[in-house]
Design a protein around this motif. Structure first.
Motif, mmCIF file in Angstrom:
data_model
loop_
_atom_site.group_PDB
_atom_site.id
_atom_site.type_symbol
_atom_site.label_atom_id
_atom_site.label_comp_id
_atom_site.label_asym_id
_atom_site.label_seq_id
_atom_site.Cartn_x
_atom_site.Cartn_y
_atom_site.Cartn_z
ATOM 1 N N ILE A 108 -11.122 22.409 2.527
ATOM 2 C CA ILE A 108 -10.779 23.831 2.595
ATOM 3 C C ILE A 108 -9.306 24.000 2.925
ATOM 4 C CG2 ILE A 108 -11.236 25.990 3.820
ATOM 5 C CD1 ILE A 108 -14.100 24.945 4.302
ATOM 6 N N LEU A 109 -8.812 23.217 3.889
ATOM 7 C CA LEU A 109 -7.401 23.304 4.272
ATOM 8 C C LEU A 109 -6.484 22.951 3.105
ATOM 9 C CD1 LEU A 109 -7.441 21.719 7.845
ATOM 10 C CD2 LEU A 109 -7.136 24.115 7.250
ATOM 11 N N ALA A 110 -6.924 22.017 2.265
ATOM 12 C CA ALA A 110 -6.102 21.624 1.120
ATOM 13 C C ALA A 110 -5.860 22.790 0.174
ATOM 14 C CB ALA A 110 -6.764 20.463 0.379
ATOM 15 N N SER A 111 -6.821 23.695 0.063
ATOM 16 C CA SER A 111 -6.638 24.872 -0.799
ATOM 17 C C SER A 111 -5.509 25.742 -0.283
ATOM 18 C CB SER A 111 -7.938 25.678 -0.868
ATOM 19 O OG SER A 111 -8.957 24.942 -1.509
ATOM 20 N N PHE A 112 -5.362 25.806 1.044
ATOM 21 C CA PHE A 112 -4.304 26.624 1.634
ATOM 22 C C PHE A 112 -2.971 25.890 1.702
ATOM 23 C CE2 PHE A 112 -8.033 28.827 3.130
ATOM 24 C CZ PHE A 112 -7.647 30.162 3.149
ATOM 25 N N SER A 113 -2.986 24.573 1.584
ATOM 26 C CA SER A 113 -1.744 23.813 1.726
ATOM 27 C C SER A 113 -1.299 23.252 0.381
ATOM 28 C CB SER A 113 -1.925 22.701 2.764
ATOM 29 O OG SER A 113 -3.046 21.884 2.436
ATOM 30 N N THR A 114 -1.831 22.108 -0.013
ATOM 31 C CA THR A 114 -1.327 21.435 -1.217
ATOM 32 C C THR A 114 -1.605 22.230 -2.490
ATOM 33 O OG1 THR A 114 -3.380 20.141 -1.338
ATOM 34 C CG2 THR A 114 -1.530 19.158 -0.170
ATOM 35 N N ARG A 128 -7.779 15.611 -10.267
ATOM 36 C CA ARG A 128 -8.322 14.482 -9.505
ATOM 37 C C ARG A 128 -7.406 14.120 -8.333
ATOM 38 N NH1 ARG A 128 -9.897 10.616 -14.642
ATOM 39 N NH2 ARG A 128 -11.663 11.867 -15.410
ATOM 40 N N ARG A 129 -6.117 14.230 -8.558
ATOM 41 C CA ARG A 129 -5.175 13.954 -7.467
ATOM 42 C C ARG A 129 -5.384 14.950 -6.327
ATOM 43 N NH1 ARG A 129 1.442 14.485 -7.879
ATOM 44 N NH2 ARG A 129 1.824 14.609 -5.630
ATOM 45 N N LYS A 130 -5.566 16.223 -6.653
ATOM 46 C CA LYS A 130 -5.803 17.228 -5.610
ATOM 47 C C LYS A 130 -7.098 16.930 -4.859
ATOM 48 C CE LYS A 130 -2.131 19.354 -6.637
ATOM 49 N NZ LYS A 130 -0.978 19.081 -5.767
ATOM 50 N N GLU A 131 -8.123 16.493 -5.577
ATOM 51 C CA GLU A 131 -9.384 16.143 -4.923
ATOM 52 C C GLU A 131 -9.179 14.953 -3.978
ATOM 53 O OE1 GLU A 131 -13.023 17.533 -6.092
ATOM 54 O OE2 GLU A 131 -11.391 18.919 -5.641
ATOM 55 N N ALA A 132 -8.411 13.952 -4.441
ATOM 56 C CA ALA A 132 -8.159 12.778 -3.599
ATOM 57 C C ALA A 132 -7.336 13.152 -2.370
ATOM 58 C CB ALA A 132 -7.439 11.701 -4.411
ATOM 59 N N GLU A 133 -6.337 14.024 -2.547
ATOM 60 C CA GLU A 133 -5.524 14.464 -1.410
ATOM 61 C C GLU A 133 -6.369 15.254 -0.416
ATOM 62 O OE1 GLU A 133 -2.460 16.620 -3.376
ATOM 63 O OE2 GLU A 133 -1.107 14.895 -3.524
ATOM 64 N N PRO A 156 5.187 19.949 -16.521
ATOM 65 C CA PRO A 156 4.382 19.231 -15.525
ATOM 66 C C PRO A 156 4.088 20.061 -14.274
ATOM 67 C CG PRO A 156 6.066 17.785 -16.426
ATOM 68 C CD PRO A 156 6.370 19.162 -16.926
ATOM 69 N N ASN A 157 5.077 20.874 -13.834
ATOM 70 C CA ASN A 157 4.828 21.749 -12.680
ATOM 71 C C ASN A 157 3.717 22.741 -12.979
ATOM 72 O OD1 ASN A 157 6.909 20.501 -11.307
ATOM 73 N ND2 ASN A 157 8.435 22.038 -11.876
ATOM 74 N N LEU A 158 3.743 23.259 -14.219
ATOM 75 C CA LEU A 158 2.711 24.206 -14.613
ATOM 76 C C LEU A 158 1.343 23.539 -14.636
ATOM 77 C CD1 LEU A 158 1.851 26.974 -15.744
ATOM 78 C CD2 LEU A 158 2.377 26.115 -18.031
ATOM 79 N N VAL A 159 1.302 22.315 -15.152
ATOM 80 C CA VAL A 159 0.031 21.593 -15.230
ATOM 81 C C VAL A 159 -0.507 21.304 -13.831
ATOM 82 C CG1 VAL A 159 -1.075 19.464 -15.984
ATOM 83 C CG2 VAL A 159 0.550 20.616 -17.492
ATOM 84 N N GLU A 160 0.388 20.880 -12.909
ATOM 85 C CA GLU A 160 -0.047 20.649 -11.532
ATOM 86 C C GLU A 160 -0.556 21.930 -10.903
ATOM 87 O OE1 GLU A 160 1.414 17.772 -8.681
ATOM 88 O OE2 GLU A 160 3.249 17.689 -9.880
ATOM 89 N N ALA A 161 0.125 23.044 -11.203
ATOM 90 C CA ALA A 161 -0.319 24.335 -10.680
ATOM 91 C C ALA A 161 -1.705 24.683 -11.209
ATOM 92 C CB ALA A 161 0.681 25.427 -11.050
ATOM 93 N N LEU A 162 -1.967 24.313 -12.460
ATOM 94 C CA LEU A 162 -3.285 24.572 -13.028
ATOM 95 C C LEU A 162 -4.353 23.768 -12.296
ATOM 96 C CD1 LEU A 162 -2.449 24.620 -16.837
ATOM 97 C CD2 LEU A 162 -2.906 26.563 -15.353
ATOM 98 N N GLY A 163 -4.006 22.516 -11.907
ATOM 99 C CA GLY A 163 -4.955 21.712 -11.137
ATOM 100 C C GLY A 163 -5.247 22.338 -9.789
ATOM 101 N N GLY A 164 -4.175 22.808 -9.114
ATOM 102 C CA GLY A 164 -4.381 23.479 -7.834
ATOM 103 C C GLY A 164 -5.144 24.771 -7.985
#
Length: 711
Positions: free
Chosen positions: A119-125, A190-195, A301-309
Motif C-alpha cells: 500500500i505504501l508503495a502506491s503512495f511512494s514509488t 513487475r519491477r513495481k511489484e518487486a519494489e 521510457p518515463n511514460l511507460v514507467e508511469a503506466l506501470g505505476g
C-alpha cells in the motif's frame, strides 16, 4: 494504448480544477514552439538576402527580432514552468487524496490480505514515477511535438521534395518503441511489484525487531531481503535495457536520414534548384526536429514507467469495499437493545467462523464473551462495529438492521479499546481527542480522569502536550491502555467494546486496569472479550462461545452450576492462582491431578508435586521451547498466551494458541531426547515450572511410599 488512454483520462479528470491556468500555458507553448521553429527557418533569409545579398540593414532587423523573440520565449517559458508546476502539483495532490480517501473506504478484508508495504508503495514509488512523467510532459513531449509539427510544415515551405524525404524518418523512429514498449510496460509493472514486496519486507522486519533479535534472525532476515533485492535488481536491468533499446532505435533512423537529407540538399543546391540559405534552413530545421524526436524518445521510457505505476494505482482504486455505507438513517436515542439473529460469517468462504449465532444485549448491561481461541469472540466485535457484514442473518440495534444505519452515525456511538492499544505520534491530549475531534480540553481531561490516567499525565514535564511516540512507544503497556480507554470514553459512547484489554499486561497492571473497568459499569453498555475468566466474574451476563456458536450463557454463578465448557475452563484456570502483589503463583492439587504425567499418584504425592512448582515470568516474543533442542521444564501457564507448534523436520504440522491454565512440555519430564515442539510467548507470561530432576525425585519417593504401604 489502453493504459495510455487511462493515464491521459485520469490526468484530465484531475486537470479540470486547474483549467483556468491552461490557456496561459498553451499560449506560452505556442510562442516557444514558434520561436524554436522560426529560428532555423530564418537562416534562409539571413544567408540569401542578408549575407549573400549584403543587406546589412536586413541582417540587423533579423538579429534584433531573434533576440527579442529569445527574451520573450524565455520569460514566457519561466512563467509556463511555474504555472505548470502548480498544475502538476495540484493534480498529484488530488490523486494522492483520491487514493487516501479510497483507502479509508475499503473494508477490513482488504487490509487483511494486502501487505502494508504494498500500500505504501502506491503512495511512494508508484506516484513518484507518475509525477516524473507528468512534470516532464511539456518539456519532453508536448513542446517537442509542436516543434515537430511546425518544423515539418516549414520544410514543405522550403522544398516539398526534401520535406517528403524527411517525412520518411518518422515511421522509422516509431518502429523501435512500437516493438519494445509493451514488453517494457509489463517489465516496469513487475519491477513495481518487486519494489513493493521489498518495501513490505523492510516494514515488517522493522516492526518485528524484538522477534528478530529474540530468535537471532538477523542472518536469515538478510538472506530473505537479499532475495528481494536480487529480484528488484534483475527487473531494473531488464527495464533499463528495454529503455535503451527504445531510445537507441529512434536515434538510428534519425542519424541515417540526416545524412541522406544532407546529400539530397547538396545535390539540389549544386544543380541550382535550391539556394544555399534554403539548404542551411532545411538542415537546421531537420536537426531541430530530430532533436525533438530524440526528446520524445527519451520521454517514452518515463511514460511507460508511469503506466506501470498507474496500473498498480488503478488496481487499488478499482477495489470496491465489501462494507458499503448504504444506510439512510442516523442512529437515534440511546440504544436499549442489541441483538444478533441467526448470524453467519466466514473470513475465507470455506466454512463458517460464526454459525447461526443468536443472542441479545440490554442497555447498561455488562456482557462478557469467553471461549477457546478461535471460537469467534473478536469476530463478533468486528461485526458489531460493522467492520464486516454477515453472510446471513442480521445484527439489530433497537430492531434496526445496522446495515440501514449510516456508518458514521453507527460508529460515533461506539467506544473501542483494542487488545494492542495503538497510539499515534501526537501529544497525549491529541491522542485522546481523536476519539471525538470536537471535544474540549475539559472533556479530554474528564475522560482521562475516568480512565485514571489524568494524574500521571499531569506529572509529566509537558503534561498533556507530551508526545506519545511512534505507536505510543514512550509509555508503558498499562499507560497506553489507559490512554486508549480515555480515547474511547471521550466519545461518550452508548456502547463500550473491550477486546482482550488486559491480556498483554503484567499482573499488577492488569489488576489495576480491571478495577478501573469495574468502576465504569452501569453508565453504558459494555461488551468485553477475554480468555481470562477471573476478569468476568462480575459481568451481568457471560456468553460462552464454541466453534462459532453460543454454547452457554448466564451469570458466573449460573454457569458454574452447569457441567459445560465454562466450568471446565474455570477449573483449569483456577488451578493456577497468581498473587499480583507478591508476583508469586501456586497450583492446586486438583490442577496437578489433571496433568497427564501425574496420573495415578496419591494425594500426598500430588500435594508434594504442587509444592515443587516455581514461578517464572517471560516477556513477549521469548522462545520457551525450541524443536530439536533438549527441554528442561514442564510449564503451566498462569497468565498470558503462547503459540505452540508441532514440528517435523523443517515443517510445522500443527499449530495452536495455549492460554491460562494450559500446560506444555510434559515430554521433557519423561524423556531427555530432542523436542518436537516450539513454543513462543505471545504476551507477557507467568508460568509455574518443574524440572525433570524434581519430577524424577518425586517419582522415586512415590514409589517408595507404595513399597512401604505394600509392606
Amino acid at each position: 494504448m489502453r493504459d495510455t488512454r487511462r493515464l491521459i483520462g485520469r490526468c484530465l479528470r484531475h486537470l479540470r480544477p486547474h483549467l483556468r491556468l491552461c490557456p496561459i500555458i498553451g499560449a506560452s507553448l505556442l510562442v516557444e514552439a514558434a520561436f524554436y521553429s522560426g529560428l532555423p527557418f530564418s537562416f534562409r533569409y539571413i544567408v540569401d538576402y542578408g549575407l549573400l545579398g549584403r543587406n546589412h540593414r536586413l541582417l540587423g532587423i533579423f538579429i534584433a527580432a531573434l533576440l527579442g523573440g529569445a527574451v520573450v520565449a524565455t520569460l514566457l517559458g519561466l512563467l509556463r514552468d511555474r504555472l505548470y508546476a502548480k498544475v502538476t502539483a495540484g493534480m498529484l495532490a488530488d490523486l494522492r487524496l483520491e487514493l487516501f480517501d479510497h483507502l479509508q473506504r475499503l473494508s477490513m478484508d482488504f487490509f487483511a490480505t494486502r501487505q502494508s508495504g504494498d500500500i505504501l508503495a502506491s503512495f511512494s514509488t508508484d506516484l513518484a514515477v507518475v509525477e516524473k512523467a507528468a512534470s516532464s510532459a511539456l518539456s519532453w513531449a508536448v513542446l517537442p511535438g509542436l516543434d515537430v509539427l511546425a518544423g515539418t510544415a516549414l520544410l514543405f515551405v522550403l522544398d516539398w521534395r526534401l520535406a517528403l524525404l524527411a517525412l520518411l524518418v518518422w515511421p522509422v523512429t516509431v518502429v523501435g518503441p512500437r516493438i519494445f514498449t509493451p514488453r517494457m510496460a509489463e517489465e516496469s509493472f513487475r519491477r513495481k511489484e518487486a519494489e513493493a514486496g521489498m518495501l513490505s519486507f523492510v516494514q515488517e522486519n522493522a516492526g518485528a525487531q524484538m522477534l528478530v533479535k529474540a530468535f537471532d534472525l538477523v542472518e536469515s532476515s538478510r538472506v530473505f531481503f537479499a532475495r528481494r533485492v536480487h529480484s528488484v535488481r534483475e527487473s531494473m536491468v531488464r527495464v533499463g535495457t528495454l529503455s535503451g533499446l527504445i531510445e537507441r532505435s529512434s536515434y538510428v533512423g534519425t542519424m541515417f536520414f540526416q545524412v541522406v537529407l544532407l546529400a539530397a540538399g547538396v545535390y539540389l543546391a549544386v544543380r541550382g534548384r535550391l539556394t544555399v540559405g534554403a539548404l542551411a534552413s532545411i538542415q537546421a530545421i531537420f536537426l531541430s526536429v530530430s532533436n525533438s524526436v530524440a526528446n520524445i524518445a527519451q520521454y517514452f521510457p518515463n511514460l511507460v514507467e508511469a503506466l506501470g505505476g498507474l496500473r498498480r494505482i488503478e488496481n487499488l482504486l478499482e477495489r470496491e469495499p465489501r462494507v458499503l455505507d448504504s444506510g439512510a438513517a442516523d442512529a437515534s436515542g440511546r440504544w436499549s437493545d442489541i441483538r444478533f439473529r441467526g448470524v453467519r460469517f466466514s473470513y475465507s468462504n470455506q466454512g463458517f467462523d460464526l454459525n447461526d449465532l443468536t443472542f441479545s444485549i440490554s442497555r447498561g448491561q455488562s456482557l462478557a464473551m469467553v471461549g477457546l481461541s478461535g471460537s469467534g469472540k473478536s469476530t463478533i466485535l468486528a461485526l458489531m462495529m460493522r467492520l464486516y457484514d454477515p453472510a446471513a442473518g442480521a445484527i439489530e440495534f433497537d430492531g434496526v438492521d445496522i446495515r440501514k444505519i449510516r456508518l458514521r452515525s453507527l460508529r460515533s456511538r461506539i467506544g473501542y479499546v483494542p487488545q494492542e492499544s495503538f497510539l499515534f505520534d501526537l501529544s497525549l491530549r491529541e491522542n485522546i481527542r481523536l476519539g471525538r475531534p470536537e471535544a474540549s480540553d475539559e472533556e479530554v481531561e474528564a475522560a482521562a480522569r475516568a480512565a485514571e490516567i489524568h494524574d500521571f499525565i499531569r506529572q509529566l514535564p509537558q503534561g498533556y502536550e507530551t508526545p506519545a511516540g511512534e505507536r505510543g512507544g514512550r509509555l508503558s503497556g498499562g499507560q497506553r491502555q489507559r490512554v486508549a480507554l480515555a480515547r474511547a470514553l471521550v466519545r461518550k459512547p452508548d456502547l463500550l467494546i473491550l477486546d482482550e484489554v488486559t491480556s498483554a499486561l503484567d499482573p499488577a497492571t492488569e489488576s489495576a486496569i480491571q478495577a478501573t473497568l469495574e468502576r465504569l459499569r452501569g453508565a453504558r453498555t459494555i461488551v468485553s472479550v477475554t480468555h481470562r475468566l477471573q476478569a468476568v466474574t462480575a459481568a451481568d451476563r457471560i456468553v460462552v462461545l464454541e466453534r462459532g456458536r453460543v454454547a452457554q450463557e448466564g451469570s458466573h454463578e449460573e454457569l458454574l452450576r452447569q457441567s459445560g465448557l465454562y466450568r471446565q475452563l474455570w477449573e483449569k484456570q483456577q488451578g493456577a492462582i497468581l498473587d499480583p502483589v507478591r508476583r508469586q503463583a501456586k497450583i492446586s492439587v486438583e490442577r496437578v491431578r489433571q496433568v497427564p504425567v501425574f496420573y495415578g499418584m496419591g494425594e500426598d504425592s500430588l500435594r508434594e508435586a504442587a509444592s515443587l512448582f516455581r514461578t517464572e515470568e517471560m516477556a513477549e516474543g521469548h522462545t520457551v521451547l525450541r524443536a530439536g533442542e533438549t527441554g528442561d521444564r514442564l510449564y503451566v501457564i498462569v497468565r498470558g498466551s503462547v503459540e505452540w507448534k508441532s514440528v517435523a523436520g523443517d515443517r510445522t504440522t500443527q499449530r495452536s494458541v495455549l492460554q491460562d491454565g494450559d500446560c506444555f512440555g510434559e515430554s521433557v519430564l519423561l524423556a531427555s531426547g530432542p523436542l518436537a515442539e516450539t513454543v513462543t510467548t505471545l504476551s507477557h507470561c507467568v508460568f509455574l515450572t518443574m524440572t525433570p530432576q524434581e519430577y524424577r525425585s518425586l517419582r522415586e519417593r512415590t514409589e517408595n511410599r507404595r513399597v512401604q504401604a505394600g509392606a
